[in-house]
Enzyme design. Structure first.
Site: not given
Ligand code: IMP
Ligand code: MG
Length: 182
Positions: A101-102, A105, A154-155, A161, A167
């Site tokens: 996973e990126d 949150d 928020f990155v 994205d 991206r």
């Protein structure tokens, strides 16, 4: 630097060393004849991290993909996880799945996917995330491996994205708030 980026949070060199570290841990834990490591990339955000991670691993891996959505075009999770591309395999009972996973949150996506894949009969299910925002957690969830904890910004970039943009940036950057608040 891209004009919509406020500042770079993690540069290319840092990302490389973070991912090298994670790869060493995974190599150590998945060595051995009894393991069959399946890297499961969660599209689309994890594709850059997955590509870098798999090159650095020395244990044999197979790869697969799922696509889920929890965010719309906004910067807040809806909390509803939709499976858009499912994992269809007959051999899940022999697979040691590592979900790639990126970013975590609220934690809802990964906690849902871990339960889902266990129910489908995977031999084992673990998780790795490049980025973690622990201050945003809404469900109790800890990844098995994580790259770096970040504050509540928020990155974008390195796969992540905002409304399908940014991206391809080679770094993780903080998006200027005026881009998403108007
Ligand atoms: P969770 O289910 O709330 O943990 O959401 C995880 C997903 O939300 C990630 O896979 C990302 O797609 C998205 N996400 C969360 N934070 C960010 C961010 O700062 N930038 C871009 N996407 C994010
Ligand atoms: Mg994602």
């Amino acid at each position: 630097m891209h004009p919509d980026i406020d500042r770079i949070l993690i540069d290319e060199e840092q990302l490389d060393s973070i991912i090298t570290d994670i790869a060493h841990q995974i190599d150590r834990d998945y060595a051995g004849e009894d393991k069959r490591l399946l890297l499961l990339c969660i599209l689309k955000g994890s594709v850059v991290f997955m590509g870098e991670l798999m090159k650095k691993l020395t244990v044999p891996v197979e790869i697969d993909f799922m696509k889920v959505s929890s965010y719309g075009a906004q910067t807040k999770s809806t909390g509803n996880i939709n499976i858009i591309l499912d994992l269809y395999r007959q051999d899940l009972h022999t697979c040691d799945i590592l979900i790639v996973e990126d970013i975590i949150d609220s934690g809802k996506t990964l906690s849902y996917l871990v339960d889902y894949l266990n129910l489908k009969g995977a031999k084992s299910v673990k998780t790795v995330t490049l980025l973690d925002k622990p201050s945003r957690r809404e469900v109790d969830f800890q990844p098995d491996y994580h790259g770096i904890e970040i504050p509540d910004f928020f990155v974008v970039g390195y796969g992540l994205d905002y409304a399908e943009k940014y991206r391809a940036l080679p770094y993780v950057g903080i998006l200027k708030p005026e881009i998403y608040t108007h």
